[in-house]
Scaffold this motif. Structure first.
Motif, mmCIF file in Angstrom:
data_model
loop_
_atom_site.group_PDB
_atom_site.id
_atom_site.type_symbol
_atom_site.label_atom_id
_atom_site.label_comp_id
_atom_site.label_asym_id
_atom_site.label_seq_id
_atom_site.Cartn_x
_atom_site.Cartn_y
_atom_site.Cartn_z
ATOM 1 N N TRP A 236 70.989 24.907 5.095
ATOM 2 C CA TRP A 236 69.645 24.914 5.190
ATOM 3 C C TRP A 236 68.982 26.125 5.879
ATOM 4 C CZ3 TRP A 236 70.486 19.728 8.624
ATOM 5 C CH2 TRP A 236 70.868 18.786 7.812
ATOM 6 N N ILE A 237 69.601 27.091 6.764
ATOM 7 C CA ILE A 237 68.999 28.128 7.168
ATOM 8 C C ILE A 237 69.180 29.002 6.170
ATOM 9 C CG2 ILE A 237 69.867 29.953 8.770
ATOM 10 C CD1 ILE A 237 71.562 27.921 10.581
ATOM 11 N N LEU A 238 69.935 29.308 5.323
ATOM 12 C CA LEU A 238 69.945 30.426 4.245
ATOM 13 C C LEU A 238 68.712 30.032 3.346
ATOM 14 C CD1 LEU A 238 73.780 31.332 3.573
ATOM 15 C CD2 LEU A 238 72.189 32.397 5.016
ATOM 16 N N GLY A 239 68.487 28.524 3.050
ATOM 17 C CA GLY A 239 67.525 28.154 2.081
ATOM 18 C C GLY A 239 66.184 28.555 2.807
ATOM 19 N N ILE A 240 66.153 28.270 3.901
ATOM 20 C CA ILE A 240 64.790 28.631 4.746
ATOM 21 C C ILE A 240 64.587 29.955 4.695
ATOM 22 C CG2 ILE A 240 63.478 28.229 6.815
ATOM 23 C CD1 ILE A 240 64.914 25.667 7.445
ATOM 24 N N VAL A 241 65.518 30.482 4.969
ATOM 25 C CA VAL A 241 65.165 32.411 5.035
ATOM 26 C C VAL A 241 64.890 32.581 3.839
ATOM 27 C CG1 VAL A 241 66.424 34.395 5.217
ATOM 28 C CG2 VAL A 241 66.759 32.662 6.737
ATOM 29 N N ALA A 242 65.556 32.463 2.539
ATOM 30 C CA ALA A 242 65.071 32.389 1.374
ATOM 31 C C ALA A 242 63.900 32.240 1.162
ATOM 32 C CB ALA A 242 66.016 32.020 0.133
ATOM 33 N N LEU A 243 63.349 31.085 1.243
ATOM 34 C CA LEU A 243 61.820 30.650 0.843
ATOM 35 C C LEU A 243 60.881 31.459 1.835
ATOM 36 C CD1 LEU A 243 62.285 26.701 0.804
ATOM 37 C CD2 LEU A 243 61.721 28.492 -1.039
ATOM 38 N N LEU A 244 61.169 31.876 3.011
ATOM 39 C CA LEU A 244 60.266 32.734 3.754
ATOM 40 C C LEU A 244 60.313 34.263 3.396
ATOM 41 C CD1 LEU A 244 61.486 31.571 7.493
ATOM 42 C CD2 LEU A 244 59.115 30.940 6.342
ATOM 43 N N LEU A 245 61.443 34.653 2.840
ATOM 44 C CA LEU A 245 61.501 36.097 2.249
ATOM 45 C C LEU A 245 60.820 36.054 0.837
ATOM 46 C CD1 LEU A 245 64.909 37.113 3.059
ATOM 47 C CD2 LEU A 245 62.748 38.043 4.084
ATOM 48 N N TRP A 246 60.763 35.064 0.149
ATOM 49 C CA TRP A 246 59.798 35.129 -1.205
ATOM 50 C C TRP A 246 58.482 34.869 -0.937
ATOM 51 C CZ3 TRP A 246 64.230 31.236 -3.194
ATOM 52 C CH2 TRP A 246 65.031 32.105 -4.076
ATOM 53 N N SER A 247 58.194 33.973 0.061
ATOM 54 C CA SER A 247 56.697 33.898 0.604
ATOM 55 C C SER A 247 56.097 35.185 1.201
ATOM 56 C CB SER A 247 56.685 32.622 1.497
ATOM 57 O OG SER A 247 57.072 31.515 1.045
ATOM 58 N N GLY A 248 57.023 36.024 2.004
ATOM 59 C CA GLY A 248 56.715 37.305 2.553
ATOM 60 C C GLY A 248 56.300 38.302 1.327
ATOM 61 N N SER A 249 57.343 38.164 0.460
ATOM 62 C CA SER A 249 57.148 39.070 -0.648
ATOM 63 C C SER A 249 55.734 38.929 -1.135
ATOM 64 C CB SER A 249 58.348 38.767 -1.678
ATOM 65 O OG SER A 249 59.530 39.013 -1.061
ATOM 66 N N TYR A 250 55.508 37.631 -1.516
ATOM 67 C CA TYR A 250 54.221 37.539 -2.199
ATOM 68 C C TYR A 250 52.836 38.022 -1.397
ATOM 69 C CZ TYR A 250 50.035 34.824 -4.030
ATOM 70 O OH TYR A 250 48.748 34.708 -4.832
ATOM 71 N N VAL A 251 53.144 37.880 0.006
ATOM 72 C CA VAL A 251 52.076 38.261 0.837
ATOM 73 C C VAL A 251 51.909 39.732 0.705
ATOM 74 C CG1 VAL A 251 51.352 38.366 3.368
ATOM 75 C CG2 VAL A 251 52.188 36.259 2.555
ATOM 76 N N LEU A 252 53.244 40.387 0.981
ATOM 77 C CA LEU A 252 52.983 41.965 0.585
ATOM 78 C C LEU A 252 52.658 42.400 -0.539
ATOM 79 C CD1 LEU A 252 56.733 42.753 2.194
ATOM 80 C CD2 LEU A 252 54.489 43.432 3.286
ATOM 81 N N LEU A 253 52.936 41.900 -1.614
ATOM 82 C CA LEU A 253 52.457 42.350 -2.996
ATOM 83 C C LEU A 253 50.828 42.017 -2.930
ATOM 84 C CD1 LEU A 253 53.006 43.397 -5.659
ATOM 85 C CD2 LEU A 253 53.253 41.163 -6.398
ATOM 86 N N ASN A 254 50.295 40.861 -2.217
ATOM 87 C CA ASN A 254 48.995 40.699 -2.293
ATOM 88 C C ASN A 254 48.230 41.526 -1.515
ATOM 89 O OD1 ASN A 254 46.936 38.975 -3.052
ATOM 90 N ND2 ASN A 254 46.772 37.934 -1.173
#
Length: 258
Positions: A236-254
């Motif tokens: 669960w922890i790693l899954g949540i971290v992965a989703l947060l990082l992918w979301s953060g990547s979208y924000v950075l690219l945006n």
């Protein structure tokens, strides 16, 4: 509106730009696998068939990490970055193409090459030498676990490729190790002051083994098990971290788009 045509064009641009570089990585992988198979059939020493897939896992991770860096390579140069940002496609289409190329596409290609070379190599080896060796393919549960691991690592290096402008792989790796060490030390402190008081961990010879990974242990109990004691699962922890990082990547690219 999301356009499949623009998304496909972005994906093909990434493929054309990186096919030589990433193709070379795959050729090295194939060459090493062929050499290992030749040694397997000609050597008198027994080999563990699982070693073939361990090499495949390593190369899959390398390919995905390199792809994470290369899909946003243009953003590290001002002229190329301007050209990339002016490409007629939405930020979501560019992000999706980069994500797909460096994750699912990289994983699938590397795994198919491993299985294909292993299949042909073992068949030819058996035919030439008269041996009856099995293929040594891993079970699908193991492949699935490898896939989840690769996807988690992808989220880390995908984010790092956008966060760090220079040497993103090295800086991401160093930052990741530092963060994991800090987390492990903080959790060890929590375990010492809370889990013992709650009698969830025995208070005799309290010991902490910190090595910057989930292999760390508290009183000889693996950190993953200690997490489960308090109702947390590492998946669960790693899954949540992965989703947060992918979301953060979208924000950075945006933000770069703006």
């Amino acid at each position: 509106m999301f356009s499949i045509a623009r998304f496909s064009e972005q994906f093909m641009i990434l493929f054309r730009q990186n096919k030589n570089r990433h193709g070379l990585i795959l050729l090295i992988f194939i060459g090493f696998q062929v050499f290992s198979l030749a040694d397997y059939f000609t050597s008198s020493t027994q080999h563990d068939m699982g070693d073939f897939y361990k090499t495949a896992v390593f190369m899959t991770v390398i390919l995905s990490v390199m792809a994470c860096q290369d899909v946003f390579n243009k953003l590290r140069s001002t002229p190329s970055g301007i050209q990339y940002l002016m490409t007629p496609a939405t930020i979501l289409e560019k992000y999706s193409a980069a994500w797909l190329y460096s994750s699912l596409f990289a994983f699938t290609v590397a795994q198919l090459i491993y299985f294909g070379v292993q299949l042909v190599g073992i068949d030819l080896g058996n035919l030439i030498t008269g041996m009856g060796s099995g293929f040594g393919f891993p079970d699908w549960k193991h492949v699935w676990n490898v896939f989840l691991t690769v996807m988690y690592l992808h989220s880390v290096f995908f984010f790092g490729s956008l966060f760090f402008r220079k040497n993103p792989i090295v800086k991401t790796l160093v930052s990741y190790i530092g963060i994991v060490l800090i987390f492990t030390m903080a959790f060890a402190w929590y375990a010492k002051h809370y889990l013992i008081n709650a009698q969830l961990v025995q208070n005799h010879g309290f010991s902490i083994n910190l090595n910057g990974s989930m292999d760390s242990s508290i009183n000889g109990m693996p950190l993953q098990h200690v997490l489960e004691v308090i109702g947390l699962k590492i998946e669960w922890i790693l899954g949540i971290v992965a989703l947060l990082l992918w979301s953060g990547s979208y924000v950075l690219l945006n933000k770069k788009q703006i």
